[in-house]
Design an enzyme around this catalytic site. Structure first.
Site, PDB file in Angstrom:
ATOM      1  N   LEU A  64     -22.065 -32.523  24.138  1.00 42.27           N
ATOM      2  CA  LEU A  64     -22.671 -33.823  24.449  1.00 42.27           C
ATOM      3  C   LEU A  64     -21.850 -34.551  25.499  1.00 42.27           C
ATOM      4  CD1 LEU A  64     -23.393 -34.837  20.761  1.00 42.27           C
ATOM      5  CD2 LEU A  64     -25.058 -34.062  22.458  1.00 42.27           C
ATOM      6  N   ARG A  65     -20.656 -34.066  25.746  1.00 39.26           N
ATOM      7  CA  ARG A  65     -19.731 -34.654  26.730  1.00 39.26           C
ATOM      8  C   ARG A  65     -19.273 -36.039  26.325  1.00 39.26           C
ATOM      9  NH1 ARG A  65     -18.128 -30.000  28.922  1.00 39.26           N
ATOM     10  NH2 ARG A  65     -19.584 -29.089  30.409  1.00 39.26           N
ATOM     11  N   ASP A 306     -24.938 -22.500  24.161  1.00 42.25           N
ATOM     12  CA  ASP A 306     -23.642 -22.837  24.744  1.00 42.25           C
ATOM     13  C   ASP A 306     -23.827 -23.888  25.837  1.00 42.25           C
ATOM     14  OD1 ASP A 306     -20.901 -22.641  24.634  1.00 42.25           O
ATOM     15  OD2 ASP A 306     -20.780 -21.151  26.223  1.00 42.25           O
TER      16      ASP A 306
END
Lengths: 424, 319, 169
Positions: A64-65, A306
């Protein structure tokens, strides 16, 4: 809200069902399948004629950063992308900035995700503090905060003594440990598979033995510690053979592969396409074929996206300097369907790799359509082909090697806890 | 997805020179033939011709190399182009400007050609992909990938001394693994029809599956040099002389350094080449470097003519 | 139209140049490709002692930006001292004058000649620059869409050939 999904082809791998059945939802749960319960008054009827109705997808790796890397993507953008891809539950790796190594960070993430009321987020706790591989994290505390598994992503395996103790400690609480097998001292500054393509392009390499040496250590330490281990992102035929043997010995191991590695090989790097800068690297076509077959024979338990959204600037660099990763949560279903079609597999078997099997690895009650369970559902049109373009992808990262390709599988509706969180 | 060769336009006309790989022999030969004419020019009193008058050529060196930059600069000046040297290694990049920012800024200054040197493989390809279509890119060395003008001047030298590529045995000796020169030489030699190309190196300095490039692999100088017509030595970088790749420069010199004794194992009329700068006493003995079989200095002279040829052919190939 | 016989024009040209050879000690330079054939014949027939030179003006052309570099550039070769020499440039056809301009430019990069004269087999007019030939085989008026070139067969016999501009050589 009461929802009636009618005329759809219901595919539920866990319960072995592939038949036209209606689904009835109330109070966020599936209350009946087949015949309506008495006095059921739907407030919304979804006509799923010619569509497939299956459990919401479970993705074992979506970044999700957040926290820390919001310029690449935000919780909002990636949560939206996930449900647009039919994904209703996913694990998120701890490689944020700072890493998910403190209960406060995990609680914050869970809280923010919950407020968005979309997919269920399962943060993977950091196995070591700061992912530095030196000191253990407070795993039990992190578990209370919401981490159900612990990992050391991106091949940053701690030294063997720390790793062994971390595995022992995790097994004390029966937590499973997620590891990506890659021996760092054999990786160096490598960016591509050690084969003909890297030789031609003059790219530094990550040899297959970086994976197999690490695997060998992990397998021996699993025997030693008895912890449940999930092996992330297998890339080579040789590694696969080792896992097959370990599983046959009865070791408590599972493993996954990415959508990229079952379709692409190092040849796809072409003239330095930085969208193919992935880790582990794309390996030879022989490795790719072995992975496709490894899924079939059950050595590989699940397919994950991924998902790694990368900002455009970080990809507009020479191959070796470009940032690793590909966006993919919206391609999980299409690329899994493509694998299934190319292997001529029944839909039941194909969808198991992105629903019931990963749910089991993650240890969550999801990935099936049983009466009484949460109504996390994905409805898609298997005949719909769409072109992967930057505008078609909702994720903030537009970086994928599949740009420009036509792929099967259009998501029509995604339901989480009985709410329609995505429809088109 | 397999793309069209990014060096050629839709009609197969050369737009950029990024690597010798994948170019037809006709284009390589055109460059060599044109260079022959420029050798004549460089031997005159007035060494300058007006061909590229008014053109702006930017030397973009992201990795410092005075030597290579100078040869491109001389070539451009002899063609009457305006040359601008940018040592980007120490300017823009340290200010956080990206590679493509730099390129876009320079394009806006009406550049006609970029000569690019970069420590990363693929940098020249990246720039060629993103520049305006009328700008030509010459790769002056990218990482371990390619150094096409060096390979072409080597081909020019071989043709000068050996006349024909079709009956030669050529050996490339040294650090093949990290060498962009070796890769470009191999592709050029095989394309031009050299029937036997050998690489000679210890296993730590050879890339995986290098035989797929069309070469025979040797680890022993005595066997590898037998019947050889052309010896192409490679430079061994200082940082690779000791450590995990090699134990010491002394041991390397003993087993792989070119001495008069080892040279005597090749054909009597064999020529010795080196892309420079040489590590005397590491990869090559001074007696060989300065000996009568050495063509290392003519290589430097021909380098100017070959770069003039590449620049004028590219500048003339308008889209 | 009927083109004149190139061999006949060559004879005319030899006759024209002959009277000046003794006084000027001409050094002959042919311009690639037709001019070199012609210069070889003149060199022979006029019994010039200095070796023959050849120029390929590709690097000096003013239409480089339009048509690029000729795909087969020949090296220029001037095997004598240009400084102080009486040069006789030789080309097959004189038309716009641009080729001669390029040749003179290149020539001066070799040195400063005492004089430069021009001999041509055919002057077809149409000059775009102030250039004139001193020795001319014949003057012809030709349509502007036609190209005139010299050919040389396997036995060294010269002939003229006319073709449409749109057709490549």
């Amino acid at each position: 809200m009461k929802i009636h999904i009618k005329n759809g082809r219901l595919i539920d791998p866990k319960n072995g069902i592939d038949a036209v059945r209606d689904v009835f939802i109330a109070k966020g749960k599936i209350i009946a399948i087949g015949m309506p319960p008495d006095e059921f008054q739907a407030s919304r009827i979804i006509d799923a004629q010619s569509f497939i109705v299956c459990p919401g997808l479970v993705d074992l790796s979506v970044r999700l950063r957040e926290p820390g890397l919001e310029y690449k993507a935000t919780l909002e953008s990636e949560m939206g992308a996930a449900v647009a891809g039919g994904v209703t539950s996913f694990a998120c790796p701890p490689d944020t900035d700072p890493p998910l190594d403190e209960p406060g960070l995990v609680e914050m993430l869970k809280h923010r995700a919950k407020n968005l009321n979309q997919a269920h987020v399962y943060p993977i706790g950091a196995l070591t503090q700061g992912l530095r591989g030196e000191r253990l994290t407070e795993m039990a505390e992190l578990n209370d905060a919401g981490c159900i598994v612990f990992g050391q992503p991106d091949g940053l395996l701690p030294n063997l003594r720390v790793l062994m103790q971390a595995m022992r400690y995790a097994s004390t609480f029966d937590f499973s440990v997620w590891l990506r097998p890659q021996e760092i001292s054999l990786t160096n500054d490598g960016v591509a598979h050690d084969g003909e393509v890297a030789t031609r392009l003059g790219l530094p390499t990550v040899p297959v033995c970086a994976e197999t040496v690490a695997l060998s250590n992990i397998i021996l330490l699993t025997k030693e510690t008895g912890v449940r281990v999930h092996l992330c992102r297998i890339s080579s035929a040789e590694g696969l053979a080792m896992i097959r043997a370990a599983k046959q010995q009865g070791l408590p191991m599972t493993c996954d592969v990415t959508i990229n590695h079952i379709h692409l090989s190092d040849m796809d790097i072409g003239f330095f396409d930085s969208n193919c800068h992935l880790m582990p690297p794309l390996r030879s076509s022989g490795d790719r074929d072995a992975l496709r077959n490894g899924l079939l024979d059950g050595t590989i338990d699940a397919i994950c996206s991924d998902h790694a959204p990368v900002d455009e600037d970080a990809k507009l660099l020479p191959f070796g300097l470009s940032e690793i990763g590909a966006t993919g949560v919206e391609l999980l279903l299409p690329l899994t369907l493509k694998w299934g079609m190319e292997m001529r597999l029944p839909m039941l078997k194909v969808l198991a790799k992105i629903t019931s099997d990963p749910a089991e690895i993650l240890g969550i009650d999801a990935g099936h359509l049983s009466v009484g369970s949460a109504a996390d559902i994905c409805i898609f049109d298997p005949e719909h082909y769409w072109k992967v373009t930057s505008s078609a992808i909702l994720s903030q990262g537009k970086n994928t090697p599949f740009l420009g390709m036509e792929l099967p599988g259009g998501i029509k509706y995604t339901l989480v806890n009985g709410h329609i969180v995505y429809e088109r | 997805m397999i793309n069209r060769n990014p060096q050629l336009d839709a009609h197969g006309v050369l737009q950029h020179l990024l690597t010798t790989e994948g170019l037809p022999a006709s284009i390589l030969l055109q460059i060599l033939d044109t260079a022959e004419s420029f050798v004549g020019v460089t031997e005159r009193d007035v060494k300058k011709i007006p061909l590229l008058r008014g053109k702006s050529i930017f030397n973009l060196f992201f990795e410092p190399s005075t030597r290579t930059r100078t040869t491109f600069e001389i070539a451009a000046k002899r063609l009457s182009a305006d040359v601008f040297n940018l040592n980007i290694a120490v300017s823009a990049q340290s200010k956080g400007e990206t590679l493509l920012d730099t390129v876009n800024n320079l394009s806006a200054m009406n550049a006609d050609m970029f000569v690019v040197r970069h420590a990363q493989s693929g940098a020249a390809h990246l720039i060629a992909k993103h520049v305006r279509s009328e700008i030509h890119v010459i790769n002056a060395g990218d990482g371990s990938h390619a150094h096409p003008t060096q390979a072409l001047l080597d081909m020019f030298t071989i043709r000068r001394y050996k006349h024909d590529f079709h009956n030669l045995r050529v050996a490339i000796i040294g650090d093949i693994l990290h060498s962009r020169v070796a890769r470009s030489q191999i592709h050029a030699l095989t394309t031009l029809g050299v029937p036997e190309v050998r690489v000679i190196a210890p296993k730590t300095l050879l890339p995986k599956m290098v035989e797929r490039l069309g070469v025979q692999v040797y680890h022993d100088m005595a066997k590898g040099l037998k019947d050889i017509d052309v010896l192409m030595m490679l430079r061994l970088q200082n940082e690779r002389m000791q450590g995990a790749n090699l134990p010491s420069p002394e041991e390397y010199f003993k087993y792989y350094g070119l001495t008069p004794e080892k040279l005597s194992l090749a054909r009597r009329d064999a020529i010795v080449m080196h892309p420079g700068p040489m590590n005397r006493g590491v990869e090559i003995d001074s007696a060989v470097a300065d000996g009568k079989q050495s063509v290392i200095l003519p290589q430097v002279t021909f380098g100017i003519a070959v770069r003039m040829a590449v620049m004028s052919i590219l500048a003339g190939n308008q889209v | 139209m009927q083109l004149p016989d190139a061999e006949l024009l060559l004879k005319n040209l030899v006759k024209e140049i002959q009277p000046d050879v003794a006084s000027k000690h001409f050094a002959l330079i042919g311009i690639h490709t037709g001019g070199v054939w012609l210069a070889e014949r003149l060199h022979q027939e006029l019994a010039i002692t200095l070796p023959l030179g050849a120029l390929d003006v590709s690097f000096y052309r003013d239409d480089f930006d339009k048509i690029g570099l000729h795909s087969q550039v020949k090296p220029s070769e001037i095997p004598f001292e240009v400084e102080g020499a009486h040069i006789l440039l030789v080309d097959d056809v004189l038309y716009t004058g641009r080729t001669i301009r390029a040749a003179i430019n290149e020539l001066f990069d070799y040195g400063r000649p005492a004089s430069v004269s021009l001999a041509t087999l055919v002057d077809r007019g149409g000059r775009e620059l102030p250039i004139a030939a001193q020795y001319i085989g014949e003057t012809l008026k030709l349509p502007t869409d036609k190209m005139l070139e010299l050919r040389c067969d396997d036995h060294g016999k010269l002939s003229l050939n006319l073709y449409h501009k749109s057709l490549s050589e």
